[in-house]
Every structure is written in structure tokens, then in C-alpha cells.
Design a protein around this motif. Structure first.
Motif, PDB file in Angstrom:
ATOM      1  N   LEU A   1       0.837  -1.187   0.000  1.00 49.81           N
ATOM      2  CA  LEU A   1       0.000   0.000   0.000  1.00 49.81           C
ATOM      3  C   LEU A   1       0.876   1.242   0.000  1.00 49.81           C
ATOM      4  O   LEU A   1       1.829   1.333   0.768  1.00 49.81           O
ATOM      5  N   ARG A   2       0.555   2.153  -0.851  1.00 50.25           N
ATOM      6  CA  ARG A   2       1.322   3.408  -0.920  1.00 50.25           C
ATOM      7  C   ARG A   2       0.410   4.525  -0.433  1.00 50.25           C
ATOM      8  O   ARG A   2      -0.668   4.750  -0.987  1.00 50.25           O
ATOM      9  N   LEU A   3       0.834   5.215   0.614  1.00 55.12           N
ATOM     10  CA  LEU A   3       0.012   6.309   1.158  1.00 55.12           C
ATOM     11  C   LEU A   3       0.217   7.570   0.342  1.00 55.12           C
ATOM     12  O   LEU A   3       1.183   7.689  -0.408  1.00 55.12           O
ATOM     13  N   ALA A   4      -0.683   8.518   0.556  1.00 57.56           N
ATOM     14  CA  ALA A   4      -0.592   9.782  -0.185  1.00 57.56           C
ATOM     15  C   ALA A   4       0.730  10.484   0.117  1.00 57.56           C
ATOM     16  O   ALA A   4       1.270  11.193  -0.717  1.00 57.56           O
ATOM     17  N   SER A   5       1.266  10.272   1.327  1.00 59.14           N
ATOM     18  CA  SER A   5       2.517  10.935   1.694  1.00 59.14           C
ATOM     19  C   SER A   5       3.719  10.270   1.036  1.00 59.14           C
ATOM     20  O   SER A   5       4.831  10.741   1.168  1.00 59.14           O
ATOM     21  N   GLY A   6       3.492   9.158   0.349  1.00 62.71           N
ATOM     22  CA  GLY A   6       4.592   8.475  -0.323  1.00 62.71           C
ATOM     23  C   GLY A   6       5.120   7.286   0.460  1.00 62.71           C
ATOM     24  O   GLY A   6       5.948   6.532  -0.046  1.00 62.71           O
ATOM     25  N   ASP A   7       4.654   7.124   1.707  1.00 66.93           N
ATOM     26  CA  ASP A   7       5.125   5.991   2.498  1.00 66.93           C
ATOM     27  C   ASP A   7       4.555   4.694   1.936  1.00 66.93           C
ATOM     28  O   ASP A   7       3.399   4.646   1.538  1.00 66.93           O
ATOM     29  N   LEU A   8       5.404   3.679   1.972  1.00 61.35           N
ATOM     30  CA  LEU A   8       4.978   2.374   1.463  1.00 61.35           C
ATOM     31  C   LEU A   8       4.955   1.401   2.628  1.00 61.35           C
ATOM     32  O   LEU A   8       5.854   1.403   3.461  1.00 61.35           O
ATOM     33  N   PHE A   9       3.915   0.611   2.725  1.00 60.43           N
ATOM     34  CA  PHE A   9       3.957  -0.469   3.699  1.00 60.43           C
ATOM     35  C   PHE A   9       3.178  -1.655   3.173  1.00 60.43           C
ATOM     36  O   PHE A   9       2.416  -1.541   2.214  1.00 60.43           O
ATOM     37  N   ALA A  10       3.415  -2.797   3.804  1.00 56.60           N
ATOM     38  CA  ALA A  10       2.769  -4.020   3.344  1.00 56.60           C
ATOM     39  C   ALA A  10       1.698  -4.410   4.350  1.00 56.60           C
ATOM     40  O   ALA A  10       1.853  -4.202   5.554  1.00 56.60           O
ATOM     41  N   LEU A  11       0.614  -4.921   3.854  1.00 54.78           N
ATOM     42  CA  LEU A  11      -0.451  -5.406   4.717  1.00 54.78           C
ATOM     43  C   LEU A  11      -0.608  -6.893   4.394  1.00 54.78           C
ATOM     44  O   LEU A  11      -0.879  -7.256   3.256  1.00 54.78           O
ATOM     45  N   ALA A  12      -0.405  -7.706   5.423  1.00 57.46           N
ATOM     46  CA  ALA A  12      -0.510  -9.145   5.187  1.00 57.46           C
ATOM     47  C   ALA A  12      -1.944  -9.578   5.402  1.00 57.46           C
ATOM     48  O   ALA A  12      -2.537  -9.303   6.451  1.00 57.46           O
ATOM     49  N   VAL A  13      -2.534 -10.222   4.406  1.00 56.53           N
ATOM     50  CA  VAL A  13      -3.909 -10.687   4.513  1.00 56.53           C
ATOM     51  C   VAL A  13      -3.937 -12.175   4.188  1.00 56.53           C
ATOM     52  O   VAL A  13      -2.961 -12.728   3.690  1.00 56.53           O
ATOM     53  N   GLU A  14      -5.057 -12.814   4.482  1.00 61.95           N
ATOM     54  CA  GLU A  14      -5.113 -14.255   4.269  1.00 61.95           C
ATOM     55  C   GLU A  14      -5.488 -14.632   2.849  1.00 61.95           C
ATOM     56  O   GLU A  14      -5.249 -15.742   2.418  1.00 61.95           O
ATOM     57  N   GLY A  15      -6.073 -13.728   2.161  1.00 62.50           N
ATOM     58  CA  GLY A  15      -6.451 -14.038   0.789  1.00 62.50           C
ATOM     59  C   GLY A  15      -7.024 -12.808   0.120  1.00 62.50           C
ATOM     60  O   GLY A  15      -7.470 -11.875   0.777  1.00 62.50           O
ATOM     61  N   ILE A  16      -6.969 -12.838  -1.196  1.00 68.40           N
ATOM     62  CA  ILE A  16      -7.506 -11.727  -1.972  1.00 68.40           C
ATOM     63  C   ILE A  16      -8.736 -12.260  -2.688  1.00 68.40           C
ATOM     64  O   ILE A  16      -8.700 -13.362  -3.234  1.00 68.40           O
ATOM     65  N   HIS A  17      -9.803 -11.525  -2.665  1.00 69.67           N
ATOM     66  CA  HIS A  17     -10.977 -12.002  -3.376  1.00 69.67           C
ATOM     67  C   HIS A  17     -11.060 -11.432  -4.765  1.00 69.67           C
ATOM     68  O   HIS A  17     -10.643 -12.034  -5.725  1.00 69.67           O
ATOM     69  N   ASN A  18     -11.587 -10.277  -4.860  1.00 71.07           N
ATOM     70  CA  ASN A  18     -11.658  -9.694  -6.191  1.00 71.07           C
ATOM     71  C   ASN A  18     -11.712  -8.200  -6.025  1.00 71.07           C
ATOM     72  O   ASN A  18     -11.731  -7.683  -4.915  1.00 71.07           O
ATOM     73  N   HIS A  19     -11.715  -7.525  -7.135  1.00 72.70           N
ATOM     74  CA  HIS A  19     -11.836  -6.082  -7.019  1.00 72.70           C
ATOM     75  C   HIS A  19     -12.981  -5.632  -7.885  1.00 72.70           C
ATOM     76  O   HIS A  19     -13.400  -6.328  -8.809  1.00 72.70           O
ATOM     77  N   GLY A  20     -13.498  -4.492  -7.557  1.00 69.70           N
ATOM     78  CA  GLY A  20     -14.627  -3.980  -8.312  1.00 69.70           C
ATOM     79  C   GLY A  20     -15.039  -2.657  -7.722  1.00 69.70           C
ATOM     80  O   GLY A  20     -14.380  -2.144  -6.810  1.00 69.70           O
ATOM     81  N   ASP A  21     -16.110  -2.116  -8.264  1.00 66.35           N
ATOM     82  CA  ASP A  21     -16.589  -0.837  -7.764  1.00 66.35           C
ATOM     83  C   ASP A  21     -17.404  -1.061  -6.508  1.00 66.35           C
ATOM     84  O   ASP A  21     -18.281  -1.907  -6.467  1.00 66.35           O
ATOM     85  N   LEU A  22     -17.115  -0.279  -5.493  1.00 68.43           N
ATOM     86  CA  LEU A  22     -17.827  -0.404  -4.233  1.00 68.43           C
ATOM     87  C   LEU A  22     -18.564   0.897  -3.953  1.00 68.43           C
ATOM     88  O   LEU A  22     -18.006   1.976  -4.109  1.00 68.43           O
ATOM     89  N   VAL A  23     -19.813   0.748  -3.562  1.00 72.96           N
ATOM     90  CA  VAL A  23     -20.561   1.942  -3.151  1.00 72.96           C
ATOM     91  C   VAL A  23     -20.303   2.130  -1.665  1.00 72.96           C
ATOM     92  O   VAL A  23     -20.701   1.308  -0.849  1.00 72.96           O
TER      93      VAL A  23
END
Lengths: 825, 155
Positions: free
Chosen positions: A497-519
Motif C-alpha cells: 500500500l502506498r500512502l498519499a505521503s509516499g510511504d509504502l507499507f505491506a499489509l498481510a492478509v489471508e487471501g484476496i478475493h476480487n476487485h470492483g466498484d464499491l458503493v
């Protein structure tokens, strides 16, 4: 009757708001005919509408202004400054009367005659006595103090720099007024419809394929997504509507305070939720008031400091991801640290003992504390009992924030960050602790499978670090962040993940599902307090999912700000070492079957393009990706057999080249020595990768030969004949060949680039009658056999038709590329 | 107040009343997605059509943990949907009894209702179905932490 009156009030208000900017622009340049017309239209409409109602005073005022403006339009009178001020005064009076009418209060009698009389002063009289009352405001405090300014002080106090497009009022779209509540109802109805559709889709899948149902269902899906888009846009409004009123506000304030201020507005086309615009209206006004009252110095003081006597107030709006930032900067005296601090101590916000330890940043932020106000005397303009603390509160209420920066003597910058709530954002859904969460796509830099060795996952005390592209990056476990037990024990997937300030960090998750438009919908305040969530959203199956507040989570774990500078310093050293230790390359097999590699830094993305996006008609092949025409190398000489081609998108920062590959293998480290290959300039070296030789592509030569800055591909256009056959059978083919379809009679059809497809008989008639035809024409005939010498194509000759289209597209593209190159030079 | 419609429900074994004007609907509660690190009185979020509702466990929101009072009440499969401050909430209660009419004004009783109950109560109200505690929705939805803080501040 009441409805009519309410409409009249609303319409007049809207026109007043819209004409605010026009008025000031007109004042700056009274000879501007377009502005004059716009204002004339306004008073004329008011006058006309008054006819329906019994408002004699409104009618008289607007009539007088209309007369004066009509004289200007007819050239009988010059629009001088007195006329402008007089008209402005009348328009202000109209606004006040409208307010009174709406409130149902009687408007104080009298005063109208003076305003009307002010207009009657003929242009021969240089300084009309009758204007004193009207003009008092703009001269107060300035006239006597700065006689030395001479003619310059006669200039209007505020000028506007029109920035960007200004919508021509005559060309304005037809609009209707609707209650927001109704829009909301329609919107939630459509959302429900989408959920119902998803439910139905689920059931249909269970029931198996049923061609008779699947067709209409697909159509329903398409229609629904169109409607949803349209509804979403209905709620959005350009921030221009808010900006429109600002030039006038600045003009009036600066006149009142004896200052000269120029407004520079930028980013008016940024779209924002209607309600959000209302929420930021007051904070914005407040900051502008402050800037003019406290920030910008009087003209004489500015001259004494060697600044331009006209102060500059710049207001810019930008959209970045799911936030909008509005920056208000002035070039005034800046914030006085000492005075703020003294005031802070005096009001008890800062203890006398603490004052030495405060950074400048902390001190400046005191101005947002409740009970703080630096103005020594409460002025008419900015000291109204509400301070910046209220501004901050209001912004935080909608999930926004405000920051201030200031350089003494050079100016102050306020940055407002506001979220796009209720808007649709692109998001990624991930798993943690057996539960799903959403992450805004805008933060996601890359998704990395932790199983690959390159990550080098280490624990330093409580902190986890991963190595990403040779840089050690802090890593948060989403499960730990949320206090959830790790459900699976599998190797985690990392989301960089890259923050607006330019900092980069990693987020460990158990799985990725999908991406799409979210309301995204707002959460209850008690939930927001946890600081972990930015909103909630519903998945396709109707389950609610929490949207993570990435920026806040990072801040809670001290991954931004001061701590960051320290860590990054250390990281950069190790980064250099790591980079030296192993250079990395992308290994692939090209169409000639060679094992090749290209340095990983060059690879931007791996693209998959359909064969139809590739154009091989010119000497060098090109491919269209995301609407950009890009050079393509590495294609085999024989025609492609597959439907899709894998492409490596290489970039040197400015130019891009796509390398077609048969197969992408992996990102590898270049550990073996590189043996140069002088005889082939396109090869930098041969090296061993995994025990087998591979050629490393020479990037310098590659970009020197093939690099091109991307050219936006305006898709070529094609005019189709009328009729069912063309629409149902021909159009899909032409669209698939990369064309935009135009209907006959579309004005764009007359453009030189457009291609026309015509039936032979129609063509003959048109030619005989001398009707205008598109520059390039493909003629279709109905019979398979061609009459001798006829340049026509049988209407079911697919290959012939596609070839003709490709040829025409190439011919159309050539001059455009030449043009683009010329422009770049 | 007299004649107003009230929704009567059991919370933690006590009869409580909510003004029917605040109540949007009563729903069958579906799956509740828990919210990690949210206060205990927020049970999670659930979906009502395209709307997301914050599910409130009323007993915890009042400040009564089941274990503290020594009794465990059953929970109704239905929830009361209310709107407050532009957000929609689903209130989980022991049971939803009836809709009834107020038979008087809300009044206080000598000795109060006890600290937890007093925080969320407007007062006692006589209804056609007997006396009930009229709940102050806004106070209920600020959760028990605010009360704890007040006590700390006072101490």
C-alpha cells in the motif's frame, strides 16, 4: 401559487449565484460583451418573472438595471465603473429582497430610488454625487490613506483571472430542479435492483444455462449498470458551482477592507457529491475571509515589502483517489508564530512551561483549537464568533481534515481534505480472520504472494519487515491490526500500500478475493471512532463489508510522519546494498522461442491484448492499450494464431515500448556474470539464468530505436448506413475492428478522419447528386460476384471488409501521428 | 405525550418503550458481520436491502453485561430499526412486545432507575399495556463509555 413563488425564488437565487462570477469579470472589463449579455439576461429574467407576482419594487429595480444595460448593449452608453457599481448594488438589493420574500418578512421601505438614480447619472459626469452612498463601502479607509497610488487605486478592488473553461451560459444544458431526497430514493432503489439482479444471477447459475433466459438477463445487466452510472452522476456536481460565488465574495471583502486581491481558481471541473459541496461552503468562505482580513496586507504595506500591490488568493481543487483536496493559498504576511504562541499562553491553551518544546507545526495548529482567535480587534469581516475550530469540527464531521502551512512574509496555505462519501470507489476485497474487508484500490501498489523467496520476511521485535524490490518495508498483519485470530495459518498474501505521503507499507492478509466498484456508505460515529474503518459497502450477494481506513491504520502504527524519516533513512542504506547484491530481470520466451530477459525496472506491467488491438499495416507494428497507441516489438513474421497476446509494457519514464512474448516465466535475479554481445546492438549481454542461457535486452538501444511517447488513440470513426442490417450485423464487426460507430447525420461524421460504409446503390445516387461524402468510403454490394472493375466489397465478405477497414484506419492514423510528432517537437 | 404511539420491547428483562416516530421498521435480523475492535455494544453491521445497519446490542449499550446481572436473556430474532443523526441502526432486544399508546407523560420515580438505566431513560411512562421505561435513543446510541467517562470526571 406557493409552488410558483418557491420556484421563482430558487431560480433567481441560482441565477444570482451563477452570475456572481460574471459580475466581477464584467467589472474588470466592462467592455466584455459576453458578460454584459449574461447580466442583461439575468435582470431581464427577473423583470419578466416579477410580472407574474406583485413585486413592484423588484420590477422597478430590475427594469432600471435592464434599461441601463440595454443602453450599453445598443452602444448609447459606455459601461463605466459607476454604471457597474450601480448595477451591482441593484443586484445585491434584488438578492436581499428575495431573501425577505422567502422569509415572508417585509423589506424596509425606501432606498430603491437612490439606487435607480445612481444608474441615471450620465457618463458625462465624472464623479456622480449620487453615488456616494453606493460606493462608500469600497472607498472606506483606502481613499485617504493612499493618495500616492494615483490612478491605480481607481481600479476595481478585485479582478478575476478566469482559469479553465467557462461555460457559455447560452449553451447551458436544460435542467430541472429535483429534491435531493427523491434522488436518494431513486439511488437506493437502483442499488436494491442491483442486489436483486445478483440474487437472480446466482439462481440462474444454479439452474444451469438457459439460452432463452440468459439473453434477456444479460441485457438487463447492461441496462442496470448504465442506469446505475447515470444515477451516481446525478448526485455529483462540479465544484464550479461553489467556486462561482467566490470572485464576488473576494471582491466585496477586499473592497470593504481596502485591499486589492486577485483570485485564481483552478480545478472547477472536479466533481463532488452535492451534499459535500454544501458542507464545505461555509468552511471555505471562512478561510477566504481570514486570508483577506488577516493574511493579505494593505496595498501600501505590500509595496513597502517589495511585493505586488495586488495580493493573490489561489484556490485549487484536486481529486486524488477517494479524497478531494482543496488548497487555499495567499501570498500575504503569513502566520505569526510568536503571536499565536503568546495568544495560546494567554488563553491557557499552552502552559508556560511547554512553550519552549513546541515545534512550529504544533504552534500553527493552535489556531484550530477552540477559543482561539488572533485578530486583536474583532472586525466586521472575520470575527463573527466562529473560529477555525468550528471549521475543523465541520470538516471532521464529514470525515475530512484541515492542515495549515505558512512561511512568514510569504503566505499561508490551508489544505482541506474531504472524502468522496457516497461515491463509488474501486476497491479490493481481502480476507482476514475469516472475515472480509475492503481496501480502496487507489492505495494498492501491488499484490505479492509471500511464498516467493524474494520477500525475506523478518520480525524485528514486534515489527515485521519484508523486502520488496530490494527495500525493507514495514509489514502489518491485518489480523493483528483488527485483533482477529489468524484463521488459516496459510502463508499470507501481501498487499503493498502506498500512502498519499509516499510511504509504502505491506499489509498481510489471508487471501484476496476480487476487485470492483464499491458503493461506500458512511458508518455510525461510534464505529468511526475506532479509526480503522472509512465506511461500509455491500458485496454483490448483499453481505456488508467494512472498508479499511488505510491512512489512519498506518498513522496508528506510526508508519507516517517523524518516525518514518528515521526508518526510511536506515532502509535506504540497506536498499542500496540489496540493489547491488542482485539486479533483477523479467525472464520470458519470445515468439522466436528465445529465452530472453529484460531488466525488471523497465517492466511496468504485463498486459494482455486481443489480436484486434494490434495494427501491423504500417512498417512498425503498433498496439492500442487503454486508449493509447504504443509501439510493439517482438511479433513473429507469421500471422498470429492465438486470440490474445501477452505483452510486457516497458517504460523509460517517458517513452513506452511493448514487447510481445510467447510466455512470461518469472522475475529472476541476475546472479551470473553478464557476457557482452557486441555484434548485436539490441542485446546487452548473455547470462545464465537457472543454469540455461538467456539474452538480456539492451534497454538503451531498444528505446533509442523504438521508444515513442504514447499517443492517445482517438479511435477511428466509421459512419454506417441506416437500417436494421447495418445496426445489428455490420456494427459489431466494425466495432470489433476498433472503430467508433457514428450515425448518419452526426456532426462528427463530417470530420476528415471518419470513414463511411455505404451501399453501392446509395453511393451511386449520392455521387450523381453531388452530395458530400466521407473522405474515405467503403462500398458494399449485395451480390457475391463483383461486376468487373467495381471497387466494391460483398457485404458478407468478412476478410475483405476487415482488410479495408484496417487499411483505412492506418491511412487515417498516419497523418495524426505526424501531427502529434510535430506538436511534440 | 398522551396518545403517542410507542413500541414496547423487553430489554434485559425490563419493559421499555420507544417512540414509534423514531422506529422505521421491525426486521428479521440476518447475518451480522462483526466489526473488529469496535465497542462491545456494537454487535456488527447487517444489510437491510441496500442499506447497511449498525446492529446495537441494547443490553451492552445500556451498560449491563449479561454476566454482571447474573441472568441470560434470550434474544429476539427480530430487531427494531431506528434512525438517529443520519445513520440507521438495528436494535437487538430480548423481545418485541407490542405497539401501544401512551397513557400519560413521562415522569420520574423516586430513587431513580439505577445509574445505567437513568442514563438512557427519559422517564417512566404509563401505557395501555402497563408502565414502561421510555428510552432516550440518542443516549442509548452513545454507548456506555460516555457514562464511564462522566463518572471518572466526577471522581
Amino acid at each position: 401559487m406557493d409552488d410558483l413563488l418557491a420556484d421563482f425564488i430558487a431560480e433567481t437565487r441560482e441565477m444570482l449565484e451563477a452570475s456572481g462570477g460574471e459580475l466581477v469579470a464584467w467589472e474588470a472589463d466592462p467592455a466584455d460583451r459576453a458578460r454584459l449579455d449574461a447580466i442583461f439576461r439575468f435582470v431581464h429574467t427577473v423583470k419578466g418573472n416579477c410580472g407574474f407576482f406583485d413585486f413592484p419594487r423588484l420590477a422597478n429595480l430590475s427594469h432600471a438595471a435592464e434599461d441601463a444595460l440595454a443602453d450599453c448593449r445598443a452602444g448609447r452608453r459606455d459601461p463605466d465603473r459607476h454604471l457597474v457599481t450601480g448595477v451591482l448594488a441593484i443586484i445585491d438589493r434584488i438578492a436581499q429582497m428575495i431573501d425577505a420574500i422567502e422569509a415572508g418578512e417585509p423589506f424596509p421601505e425606501g432606498g430603491d430610488e437612490a439606487l435607480i438614480a445612481a444608474l441615471d447619472v450620465s457618463h458625462e459626469t465624472p464623479t456622480g454625487e449620487g453615488l456616494e452612498g453606493v460606493e462608500r463601502g469600497s472607498d472606506g479607509g483606502q481613499g485617504a490613506a493612499e493618495p500616492a497610488l494615483g490612478p491605480a487605486s481607481d481600479d476595481p478592488a478585485a479582478t478575476i483571472v478566469p482559469n479553465g473553461r467557462r461555460a457559455d451560459p447560452a449553451a447551458a444544458q436544460r435542467t430541472i430542479r429535483l429534491p435531493v431526497e427523491l434522488l436518494d430514493r431513486v439511488m437506493s432503489g437502483v442499488s436494491d435492483m442491483v442486489l436483486a439482479r445478483n440474487d437472480l444471477a446466482h439462481r440462474l447459475r444454479q439452474a444451469g444455462t438457459q439460452p432463452t433466459i440468459d439473453g434477456p438477463f444479460e441485457r438487463l445487466t447492461t441496462i442496470l449498470s448504465d442506469v446505475r452510472d447515470a444515477i451516481t452522476r446525478m448526485r455529483m456536481q462540479r465544484i464550479e458551482t461553489l467556486f462561482g460565488a467566490l470572485p464576488r465574495l473576494v471582491r466585496d471583502l477586499s473592497a470593504e477592507l481596502g485591499k486589492q486581491v486577485m483570485v485564481d481558481l483552478d480545478g472547477g471541473d472536479v466533481e463532488l457529491d452535492r451534499e459535500m459541496i454544501e458542507t464545505i461552503r461555509d468552511p471555505l468562505t471562512h478561510i477566504i475571509r481570514n486570508a483577506i482580513d488577516h493574511g493579505i496586507e494593505s496595498p501600501s504595506a505590500r509595496l513597502a515589502q517589495g511585493k505586488r500591490e495586488i495580493g493573490l488568493l489561489a484556490i485549487a481543487a484536486r481529486q486524488s483517489g477517494n479524497t478531494i483536496s482543496i488548497v487555499i493559498s495567499d501570498d500575504g504576511r503569513g502566520l505569526d508564530e510568536e503571536r499565536i504562541l503568546a495568544k495560546g499562553v494567554a488563553t491557557g491553551l499552552v502552559g508556560a512551561a511547554e512553550r519552549a518544546g513546541l515545534t512550529r507545526d504544533k504552534i500553527l495548529n493552535l489556531i484550530f483549537e477552540p477559543g482561539f482567535s488572533t485578530a486583536e480587534t474583532v472586525s466586521n469581516v472575520s470575527g463573527r464568533g466562529v473560529g477555525l475550530d468550528v471549521v475543523r469540527q465541520n470538516l471532521e464531521k464529514v470525515g475530512g481534515s484541515i492542515k495549515v502551512g505558512s512561511v512568514p512574509g510569504e503566505g499561508t496555505t490551508f489544505t482541506l481534505q474531504i472524502p468522496l462519501t457516497l461515491s463509488i470507489i474501486a476497491g479490493l476485497t481481502v480476507d482476514a480472520g475469516g472475515q472480509r474487508f475492503a481496501i480502496p484500490q487507489s492505495y494498492v501498489e501491488e499484490i505479492v504472494q509471500a511464498s516467493s523467496r524474494a520477500l525475506d520476511f523478518t520480525r524485528m521485535g514486534e515489527t515485521a519487515l519484508v523486502t520488496f524490490r530490494g527495500v525493507r518495508v514495514p509489514c502489518l498483519m491485518l489480523g493483528e491490526v483488527l485483533g482477529l485470530a489468524d484463521g488459516t495459518g496459510r502463508e499470507p498474501t501481501l498487499v503493498m500500500l502506498r500512502l498519499a505521503s509516499g510511504d509504502l507499507f505491506a499489509l498481510a492478509v489471508e487471501g484476496i478475493h476480487n476487485h470492483g466498484d464499491l458503493v461506500v456508505k458512511p458508518l455510525a460515529p461510534a464505529v468511526m471512532k475506532s479509526g480503522l474503518y472509512a465506511g461500509s459497502t455491500l458485496l454483490d450477494d448483499g453481505t456488508p463489508v467494512l472498508l479499511l481506513d488505510v491512512a489512519n491504520i498506518a498513522a496508528q502504527h506510526h508508519l507516517v510522519s517523524d518516525a518514518r524519516a528515521r526508518v526510511i533513512g536506515a532502509i535506504e542504506e540497506t536498499a542500496d546494498e540489496a540493489a547491488e547484491a542482485a539486479e533483477r530481470a523479467m525472464l520470458f520466451t519470445d515468439f522466436a522461442g528465445r529465452r530472453s530477459a529484460v531488466r525488471l525496472e523497465l517492466v511496468q506491467r504485463i498486459e494482455t491484448a486481443p489480436v484486434t488491438a494490434i495494427d501491423r499495416s504500417a512498417a512498425r507494428p503498433r498496439v492500442v492499450i487503454d486508449g493509447m497507441i504504443l509501439p510493439l516489438i517482438g511479433l513473429p513474421d507469421t500471422p498470429l494464431t492465438q486470440h490474445r497476446v501477452r505483452l510486457l509494457r516497458l517504460s523509460d519514464g517517458a517513452c513506452e515500448v511493448l514487447q510481445a512474448v510467447r510466455e512470461v516465466e518469472d522475475a529472476v535475479e541476475l546472479t551470473h556474470p553478464l557476457a557482452p554481445v557486441p555484434e548485436d546492438p539490441l542485446v546487452e549481454a548473455i547470462t545464465l539464468i537457472g543454469g540455461k542461457p538467456a539474452t538480456l535486452i539492451d534497454a538503451h538501444e531498444l528505446f533509442a530505436r523504438y521508444g515513442e511517447p504514447p499517443v492517445a488513440a482517438a479511435r477511428p470513426r466509421c459512419v454506417l448506413p441506416a437500417g436494421e442490417w447495418a445496426r445489428a450485423i455490420l456494427a459489431p464487426l466494425v466495432t470489433a475492428a476498433g472503430y467508433d460507430i457514428l450515425s448518419e447525420g452526426d456532426p462528427a461524421a463530417a470530420e476528415p478522419g471518419a470513414i463511411g460504409i455505404l451501399f453501392e446503390d446509395v453511393y451511386e445516387v449520392a455521387e450523381a447528386l453531388g452530395r458530400p461524402l466521407p473522405a474515405r468510403v467503403i462500398r458494399l454490394r449485395d451480390q457475391p460476384e463483383a461486376p468487373a472493375g467495381s471497387p466494391t466489397i460483398y457485404r458478407y465478405d468478412r476478410e475483405g471488409l476487415l482488410a479495408a477497414l484496417a487499411e483505412a484506419a492506418a491511412a487515417a492514423a498516419a497523418p495524426r501521428n505526424a501531427y502529434a510528432a510535430g506538436e511534440a517537437a | 405525550m398522551t396518545g403517542d404511539l410507542l413500541v414496547v420491547a423487553q430489554i434485559a428483562g425490563r419493559r421499555c418503550a420507544l417512540s414509534a416516530l423514531d422506529v422505521k421498521s421491525v426486521i428479521e435480523i440476518g447475518t451480522v458481520t462483526p466489526i473488529p475492535r469496535a465497542p462491545a455494544w456494537i454487535a456488527g453491521i447487517t444489510a437491510l436491502r441496500s442499506q447497511a445497519l449498525t446492529v446495537i446490542d441494547c443490553r451492552h449499550a445500556i451498560g449491563l453485561a449479561a454476566s454482571a446481572t447474573g441472568a441470560d436473556w434470550p434474544t429476539d430474532h427480530r430487531a427494531i430499526v431506528v434512525a438517529e443523526g443520519g445513520h440507521a441502526y438495528a436494535l437487538r432486544v430480548d423481545g418485541i412486545e407490542d405497539i401501544t399508546t401512551a397513557a400519560g407523560e413521562a415522569g420520574q420515580v423516586p430513587g431513580g432507575f439505577g445509574p445505567e438505566w437513568s442514563r438512557i431513560a427519559i422517564g417512566m411512562i404509563e401505557t395501555m399495556a402497563g408502565p414502561a421505561l421510555l428510552v432516550d435513543l440518542a443516549a442509548l446510541l452513545t454507548g456506555p463509555e460516555s457514562a464511564a467517562r462522566e463518572i471518572e470526571a466526577a471522581a
